[in-house]
Write a protein that holds these residues in place. Structure first.
Motif, PDB file in Angstrom:
ATOM      1  N   THR A 139       0.836  -1.205   0.000  1.00  0.00           N
ATOM      2  CA  THR A 139       0.000   0.000   0.000  1.00  0.00           C
ATOM      3  C   THR A 139       0.868   1.250   0.000  1.00  0.00           C
ATOM      4  N   LEU A 140       1.879   1.255   0.858  1.00  0.00           N
ATOM      5  CA  LEU A 140       2.714   2.455   0.986  1.00  0.00           C
ATOM      6  C   LEU A 140       3.486   2.738  -0.312  1.00  0.00           C
ATOM      7  N   ASN A 141       4.005   1.673  -0.928  1.00  0.00           N
ATOM      8  CA  ASN A 141       4.741   1.873  -2.192  1.00  0.00           C
ATOM      9  C   ASN A 141       3.844   2.427  -3.272  1.00  0.00           C
ATOM     10  N   LEU A 142       2.642   1.858  -3.348  1.00  0.00           N
ATOM     11  CA  LEU A 142       1.708   2.332  -4.375  1.00  0.00           C
ATOM     12  C   LEU A 142       1.333   3.791  -4.103  1.00  0.00           C
ATOM     13  N   LEU A 143       1.104   4.060  -2.843  1.00  0.00           N
ATOM     14  CA  LEU A 143       0.725   5.423  -2.450  1.00  0.00           C
ATOM     15  C   LEU A 143       1.831   6.411  -2.839  1.00  0.00           C
ATOM     16  N   GLN A 144       3.067   6.012  -2.577  1.00  0.00           N
ATOM     17  CA  GLN A 144       4.182   6.924  -2.873  1.00  0.00           C
ATOM     18  C   GLN A 144       4.382   7.099  -4.378  1.00  0.00           C
ATOM     19  N   THR A 145       3.990   6.096  -5.160  1.00  0.00           N
ATOM     20  CA  THR A 145       4.091   6.241  -6.615  1.00  0.00           C
ATOM     21  C   THR A 145       2.964   7.143  -7.126  1.00  0.00           C
ATOM     22  N   LEU A 146       1.765   6.907  -6.580  1.00  0.00           N
ATOM     23  CA  LEU A 146       0.613   7.676  -7.069  1.00  0.00           C
ATOM     24  C   LEU A 146       0.647   9.120  -6.582  1.00  0.00           C
ATOM     25  N   PHE A 147       1.038   9.292  -5.331  1.00  0.00           N
ATOM     26  CA  PHE A 147       1.004  10.623  -4.723  1.00  0.00           C
ATOM     27  C   PHE A 147       2.380  10.916  -4.116  1.00  0.00           C
ATOM     28  N   PRO A 148       3.272  11.498  -4.910  1.00  0.00           N
ATOM     29  CA  PRO A 148       4.652  11.657  -4.446  1.00  0.00           C
ATOM     30  C   PRO A 148       4.839  12.775  -3.417  1.00  0.00           C
ATOM     31  N   LEU A 149       4.470  12.479  -2.204  1.00  0.00           N
ATOM     32  CA  LEU A 149       4.643  13.448  -1.111  1.00  0.00           C
ATOM     33  C   LEU A 149       6.091  13.380  -0.625  1.00  0.00           C
ATOM     34  N   ARG A 150       6.502  14.380   0.131  1.00  0.00           N
ATOM     35  CA  ARG A 150       7.915  14.437   0.504  1.00  0.00           C
ATOM     36  C   ARG A 150       8.317  13.251   1.375  1.00  0.00           C
ATOM     37  N   ARG A 151       9.573  12.840   1.272  1.00  0.00           N
ATOM     38  CA  ARG A 151      10.060  11.665   1.993  1.00  0.00           C
ATOM     39  C   ARG A 151      11.085  12.042   3.055  1.00  0.00           C
ATOM     40  N   CYS A 152      11.512  13.306   3.077  1.00  0.00           N
ATOM     41  CA  CYS A 152      12.571  13.674   4.023  1.00  0.00           C
ATOM     42  C   CYS A 152      12.006  13.763   5.437  1.00  0.00           C
ATOM     43  N   PRO A 163      16.831  19.534  -5.229  1.00  0.00           N
ATOM     44  CA  PRO A 163      16.098  18.426  -4.595  1.00  0.00           C
ATOM     45  C   PRO A 163      16.980  17.190  -4.436  1.00  0.00           C
ATOM     46  N   CYS A 164      16.550  16.267  -3.613  1.00  0.00           N
ATOM     47  CA  CYS A 164      17.328  15.045  -3.421  1.00  0.00           C
ATOM     48  C   CYS A 164      16.953  14.013  -4.491  1.00  0.00           C
ATOM     49  N   LEU A 165      17.516  12.826  -4.336  1.00  0.00           N
ATOM     50  CA  LEU A 165      17.302  11.770  -5.336  1.00  0.00           C
ATOM     51  C   LEU A 165      15.831  11.417  -5.545  1.00  0.00           C
ATOM     52  N   ASN A 166      15.026  11.601  -4.500  1.00  0.00           N
ATOM     53  CA  ASN A 166      13.606  11.236  -4.616  1.00  0.00           C
ATOM     54  C   ASN A 166      12.920  11.980  -5.752  1.00  0.00           C
ATOM     55  N   PHE A 167      13.348  13.195  -5.976  1.00  0.00           N
ATOM     56  CA  PHE A 167      12.766  13.986  -7.057  1.00  0.00           C
ATOM     57  C   PHE A 167      13.114  13.356  -8.410  1.00  0.00           C
ATOM     58  N   GLN A 168      14.400  12.987  -8.547  1.00  0.00           N
ATOM     59  CA  GLN A 168      14.810  12.384  -9.826  1.00  0.00           C
ATOM     60  C   GLN A 168      14.129  11.042 -10.066  1.00  0.00           C
ATOM     61  N   MET A 169      13.785  10.359  -8.984  1.00  0.00           N
ATOM     62  CA  MET A 169      13.120   9.057  -9.127  1.00  0.00           C
ATOM     63  C   MET A 169      11.599   9.207  -9.215  1.00  0.00           C
ATOM     64  N   ASN A 170      11.122  10.445  -9.376  1.00  0.00           N
ATOM     65  CA  ASN A 170       9.678  10.743  -9.431  1.00  0.00           C
ATOM     66  C   ASN A 170       8.942  10.295  -8.179  1.00  0.00           C
ATOM     67  N   ARG A 171       9.654  10.322  -7.042  1.00  0.00           N
ATOM     68  CA  ARG A 171       9.030   9.907  -5.789  1.00  0.00           C
ATOM     69  C   ARG A 171       8.702  11.110  -4.915  1.00  0.00           C
ATOM     70  N   CYS A 172       8.998  12.296  -5.365  1.00  0.00           N
ATOM     71  CA  CYS A 172       8.675  13.499  -4.593  1.00  0.00           C
ATOM     72  C   CYS A 172       8.610  14.684  -5.544  1.00  0.00           C
ATOM     73  N   LEU A 173       7.674  15.601  -5.278  1.00  0.00           N
ATOM     74  CA  LEU A 173       7.535  16.762  -6.168  1.00  0.00           C
ATOM     75  C   LEU A 173       8.399  17.937  -5.708  1.00  0.00           C
ATOM     76  N   ALA A 174       9.234  17.701  -4.748  1.00  0.00           N
ATOM     77  CA  ALA A 174      10.251  18.661  -4.290  1.00  0.00           C
ATOM     78  C   ALA A 174       9.700  20.000  -3.820  1.00  0.00           C
ATOM     79  N   PRO A 175       8.831  19.995  -2.823  1.00  0.00           N
ATOM     80  CA  PRO A 175       8.411  21.283  -2.269  1.00  0.00           C
ATOM     81  C   PRO A 175       9.593  22.035  -1.651  1.00  0.00           C
ATOM     82  N   CYS A 176      10.657  21.294  -1.292  1.00  0.00           N
ATOM     83  CA  CYS A 176      11.828  21.928  -0.673  1.00  0.00           C
ATOM     84  C   CYS A 176      12.462  22.958  -1.601  1.00  0.00           C
TER      85      CYS A 176
END
Ligand code: SF4
Length: 605
Positions: A139-152, A163-176
């Protein structure tokens, strides 16, 4: 003391009573609409020697009363006193397992989503419990793929240059880095919550509407993102097992009893699908089924854990009406507790009851197989008692560095992780296995914590030498008569395992596939695995510290930032210069220097 003279002072009024023993430990907390009537009813149990109520009453030294204005106030107070005192004779909600939860930190400006096992009183939203870790991670993996909220980590979002690697992996939209504003970010959090609540159809409709709007406005990038989210969600929906056609949300309780043991399951049914389960198993319970179920329902729900509009019960429970009122107050809308008599609701109860019963079948099977194995173990090793509890000690070190001792505990054939212990060797210098074992055993058998009740059998990884060390400690502690001592070791690599016993000149040799030998090897291997993982973590910490320390310009503060923002030494060693530069306090020159350091030397694993 609960007698006629005490009763004469008890009013006919609602309230809560606490039964205390001689040492003022609370044994039981109860509530009553009429305290006098309720406490009078205990008098008739006092003479009976074998009744469980009579056994409890024989320990009661004092009864404290708290009067309330209404019975509902008494109900609320009773629940909070039970949580605070955890009395021996009340039903205490303890999950059969520790279930994983998903936490959404909605109270933060830029919320995060992650796994946790502990619910805090912190205004965050918690989802689950999930039936297993794997279902939670899916569930969490799917959620993070569908809705890339920050991971830091961190409650506050720290602005960054890159941004960190998560942005490049499309896992975060980089609000930072200001790549998304707070409003659309929060809208995404709302969608993630709909997903976690299981409102997928509702969510799907919303996403399809957004996609059409984005296309109409020729915002094709957004439309493509939404299309991917819709696709992912549809694939999840296809995999779900629908247990009822009704889309109403329900919590469904199942109940099973076997003598004094009770098994209760709670199924979270959302949009016709079982979204999660919670299992409670209680041995040696006090009270009838109606009272036990009532105590469970009272403890499951509170401000942080609200019920849906409908809670289905297997039978009428104590205080049902009052509880319904209390739950409606908590949710701010009508919440019904109902015992279904027909239709799909009744089918759900039957399914829940069957699941609760299943727990007994599992336990019975395990018990039967453990009893057979335990008796065989006792017979083959000629033990003085059936070894229900076995502990095994192992030492891990490389040439005496970072030496650790590990102790694992097995009860009735199964590992009991809360009985596992790790010991950092403090008093022995250099590679002296016997002295290390001595230190670990002294510390283990000096542990006066009642949770660490001593085992019936101690297994040591080693032969006669280790056995005689263990013997001397048990003798010193006057425990030799209470604990059977066995050693397990191979004398030569090409030989099988041998079992050593005190007072026996020759080892006991069992056939390689003998269940007793396999069981003891499993315990020894688990102890070894546990020790090695501790040893490795100590060594990694040291290696990590020393590798980063050798890079000129990386002091403690920068080392901390690197680890915090990049995560691990492995990530740091593989990070491109641009990522290293994005870390606070690291300029282009130093980033290049760190990069060179790891690329001139072998990459740590
Ligand atoms: S630091 Fe990484 S995870 Fe955190 S907001 Fe920026 S890109 Fe996302």
């Amino acid at each position: 003391m609960l007698d006629q003279s005490f009763l004469s002072s008890v009013p006919h009024a609602p309230g809560v009573y606490l039964m205390l023993d001689r040492s003022s430990t609370v044994l039981y907390v109860g509530k009553a609409k009429d305290l006098f009537k309720r406490l009078s009813s205990y008098i008739r149990f006092k003479g009976s020697a074998h009744n469980k109520t009579a056994v409890m009453l024989s320990k009661v030294h004092k009864v404290d009363l708290v009067l309330t204005n209404t019975e509902k106030e008494a109900l609320i107070l009773e629940a909070s006193l039970i949580k605070r005192h955890r009395p021996r004779y009340n039903v205490i909600l303890r999950d059969d397992k520790s279930y994983p939860l998903i936490k959404v930190t909605v109270q933060e400006e830029w919320p995060r989503v992650f796994m946790t096992r502990r619910k805090k009183n912190d205004k965050a939203r918690y989802f689950g419990p999930y039936a297993s870790s794997s279902s939670m991670w899916t569930t969490l993996n799917l959620l993070q793929t569908l809705f890339p909220l920050r991971r830091c980590k961190g409650t506050k979002l720290k602005p960054r240059k890159r941004p960190c690697l998560n942005f490049q992996m499309n896992r975060c939209l980089a609000p930072c880095c200001g790549k998304i504003d707070n409003e659309p970010y929060r809208a995404m959090v709302d969608k993630a919550i709909l997903f976690l609540e299981g409102r997928n159809r509702h969510l799907l409709q919303g996403l399809e509407k957004d996609m059409k709007q984005a296309s109409a406005k020729l915002d094709f990038e957004k439309a493509a993102t939404l299309r991917d989210q819709i696709g992912g969600l549809k694939r999840t929906l296809e995999k779900q097992v629908v247990v009822t056609q009704s889309k109403e949300d329900r919590d469904v309780y199942g109940f099973a009893r076997s003598d004094a043991s009770v098994s209760v399951i709670l199924l979270y049914v959302r949009e016709g699908v079982v979204r999660g389960t919670r299992m409670f198993f209680m041995e040696d319970t006090y009270g009838d089924d109606q009272a036990i179920m009532s105590q469970i329902v009272k403890q499951v729900y509170d401000e942080r854990s609200l019920p849906p509009q409908l809670v289905l019960l297997p039978f009428e429970i104590e205080d049902q009406l009052l509880l319904g009122e209390r739950l409606s107050e908590l949710t701010g809308r009508k919440t019904a507790l109902s015992v279904p008599s027909r239709g799909d609701r009744k089918d759900l109860i039957a399914m829940a009851n069957a699941n609760a019963r299943q727990r007994f079948d599992e336990i019975d099977k395990k018990r039967a197989s453990w009893e057979a194995l335990g008796m065989d173990l006792q017979k083959r090793l000629n033990l003085t008692r059936l070894p229900h509890h076995i502990e095994c000690v192992d030492i891990s070190n490389i040439s005496g560095t970072n030496a650790v001792g590990s102790l694992v505990r097995y009860e009735h054939g199964n590992p009991q992780k809360n009985g596992y212990r790790r010991y950092k060797i403090k008093q022995v210098q250099g590679p002296d296995d016997y002295a290390m074992m001595r230190e670990v055993l002294i510390r283990r058998f000096s542990d006066s914590n009642p949770q660490s009740a001593f085992p019936e059998m101690l297994l040591v990884d080693g032969g006669k030498g280790q056995l005689s060390v263990a013997e001397s400690i048990l003798k010193e502690k006057d425990l030799l008569a209470d604990i059977d001592l066995i050693g397990i070791a191979k004398e030569r690599q090409d030989e099988g395992e041998k079992l050593y016993k005190l007072g026996r000149k020759n080892p006991i040799i069992l056939p390689p596939h003998n269940p007793v030998l396999l069981y003891l090897m499993r315990i020894r291997d688990e102890s070894h695995r546990f020790g090695v993982s501790f040893h490795r973590s100590l060594r990694n910490k040291q290696t990590l510290a020393s590798i980063l320390d050798t890079i000129p310009g990386v002091g403690p503060a920068r080392k901390k930032q690197l680890l915090k923002q990049i995560g691990s030494l492995k990530n740091i060693s593989q990070a491109p210069v641009t990522d290293l530069m994005a870390v606070d306090g690291i300029g282009p020159e130093l980033a290049q220097q760190i990069h060179n350091h790891f690329h001139d030397e072998p990459t740590p694993r």
